[in-house]
Design an enzyme around this catalytic site. Structure first.
Site, PDB file in Angstrom:
ATOM      1  N   LEU A 171       0.871  -1.167   0.000  1.00  0.00           N
ATOM      2  CA  LEU A 171       0.000   0.000   0.000  1.00  0.00           C
ATOM      3  C   LEU A 171       0.907   1.216   0.000  1.00  0.00           C
ATOM      4  CD1 LEU A 171      -2.656  -0.950   2.732  1.00  0.00           C
ATOM      5  CD2 LEU A 171      -2.927  -1.075   0.249  1.00  0.00           C
ATOM      6  N   ASP A 172       0.521   2.257  -0.727  1.00  0.00           N
ATOM      7  CA  ASP A 172       1.313   3.488  -0.724  1.00  0.00           C
ATOM      8  C   ASP A 172       1.390   4.051   0.693  1.00  0.00           C
ATOM      9  OD1 ASP A 172       1.600   3.285  -3.463  1.00  0.00           O
ATOM     10  OD2 ASP A 172      -0.089   4.612  -3.891  1.00  0.00           O
ATOM     11  N   LYS A 173       2.385   4.868   0.925  1.00  0.00           N
ATOM     12  CA  LYS A 173       2.595   5.443   2.251  1.00  0.00           C
ATOM     13  C   LYS A 173       1.318   6.054   2.824  1.00  0.00           C
ATOM     14  CE  LYS A 173       5.079   9.191   4.597  1.00  0.00           C
ATOM     15  NZ  LYS A 173       6.081  10.278   4.455  1.00  0.00           N
ATOM     16  N   ARG A 270      -4.764   5.297  -8.275  1.00  0.00           N
ATOM     17  CA  ARG A 270      -4.513   6.737  -8.398  1.00  0.00           C
ATOM     18  C   ARG A 270      -4.281   7.132  -9.863  1.00  0.00           C
ATOM     19  NH1 ARG A 270       0.357   7.507  -4.352  1.00  0.00           N
ATOM     20  NH2 ARG A 270       0.056   9.715  -4.874  1.00  0.00           N
TER      21      ARG A 270
END
Length: 350
Positions: A171-173, A270
């Site tokens: 998962l992205d930050k 995104r």
């Protein structure tokens, strides 16, 4: 304690091996950058006539020249007791003193750190956790410590024997939500095969700009942006990427979507939503500079939460599903917009 390097032979290949039963030598500690002690070293004849910053780069290859120059500016490096300019010349024999040097960044990547984890399931071969926004998953440039991987190595030290500490997807930050970790090599292989077969269920709630009229899917390849190399983009010839989405709720200038990943490319949701013309609210990379609704403009991260994770247990063969409630910031935003889903990610039939 000071560490001394005498008669340094910079033109010989470094030997990083240890003799059986011996501890690492002082030279090895300095070269690897893993010492926290002050360093004292004599400039070898090989460096005669070099600028000081170039001599330092040769003597301490674990550190970049840029970093060594910064330490010179900060007064952390002295030559014969004085703080010189980076451009000063050395002639051999001078005594260099360097204040306690932090460990080389890459050496911190495998360090265990006591960082709190929100664990929703754990047994002998599988761990599922609820990652908060702001926590980096893997160590990397600019984030060598304080990551999920560091936390996992503290929580379960045996994960040091599993590649990537058992992390099989990311998962992205600034994306929150559920993430699976394999605690054994067989479990990791099993989960990777499930991901490759696209049988792992990964559902996200995403708040996007604009009004979407209907459900749909985005089947568009993703690769590194051809110009802006820190971004991803829909690029012909990129890796196949498929995102399915359905409208959960229309909220004026924004729409709450449920997105399901069929593939797992970097920044996939995104990038795909931005490509569709409906970027995620709060996205600092792919979002618009201005928001139509001031309530959206104040959200400090991409509005993306991994709320549902489903997979086959790698040992028992059972289908398992976990749900995660929306984090406080996302829930508060939806409440401010008048959403029915605030705080209840698994609603609407899930």
């Amino acid at each position: 304690m000071s560490l001394i390097i005498e008669n340094t032979r910079l033109n010989e290949p470094a030997n990083y091996s240890r003799s059986q039963g011996d501890s690492r030598s002082r030279d090895e500690e300095i070269i690897s950058g893993e010492t926290s002690s002050p360093v004292s070293a004599a400039v070898p004849p090989d460096c005669a006539g070099l600028r000081l910053d170039r001599a330092l780069a040769r003597m301490f290859p674990a550190y970049s020249r840029t970093r060594l120059q910064a330490w010179l500016r900060e007064g952390r490096i002295r030559v014969d007791g004085r703080v010189p300019e980076a451009s000063a010349r050395v002639w051999g024999g001078e005594r260099l003193e360097m204040d306690a040097a932090p460990a080389a960044p890459a050496a911190l990547a495998g360090a265990a750190e006591d960082i709190a984890l929100s664990i929703v399931f754990e047994d002998e071969c599988l761990l599922v956790l609820d990652k908060p926004a702001g926590l980096v998953v893997h160590p990397g440039s600019g984030n060598w410590r304080g990551t999920l991987m560091n936390a996992l190595l503290h929580h379960a030290p045996a994960l040091a024997g599993v590649p990537r500490a058992g992390i099989v997807h990311r998962l992205d930050k600034d994306t929150s939500g559920l993430l699976a970790v394999a605690k054994t090599l067989p479990a990791q292989s099993h989960l990777v095969r499930q991901l490759q077969a696209r049988t792992v269920e990964r559902h996200y709630l995403a708040l996007v700009h604009g009004a979407l009229a209907r459900d749909g899917e985005i089947d568009a390849p993703i690769a590194r942006h051809p110009v802006h190399r820190t971004k991803m983009a829909v690029v012909e010839g990129g890796r196949a990427a498929l995102t399915r989405y359905r409208v959960r709720e229309r909220l004026g200038a924004s729409t709450l979507l449920e997105c399901r990943l069929a593939t797992g490319r970097t920044h996939q949701i995104r990038v795909h939503m931005a490509h569709l013309g409906h970027p995620l609210v709060g996205d600092p990379v792919y979002g618009p500079r201005r928001a139509a609704d001031p309530r959206l403009a104040g959200f400090g991260r991409q509005a993306l939460h991994a709320f549902r994770l489903g997979l086959i247990h790698p040992a028992r063969g059972e289908a398992m599903v976990w749900l995660s409630s929306l984090p406080e910031d996302f829930s508060a935003l939806l409440a401010a917009l008048g959403s029915r889903a605030a705080g209840c990610a698994g609603a609407d039939g899930d």
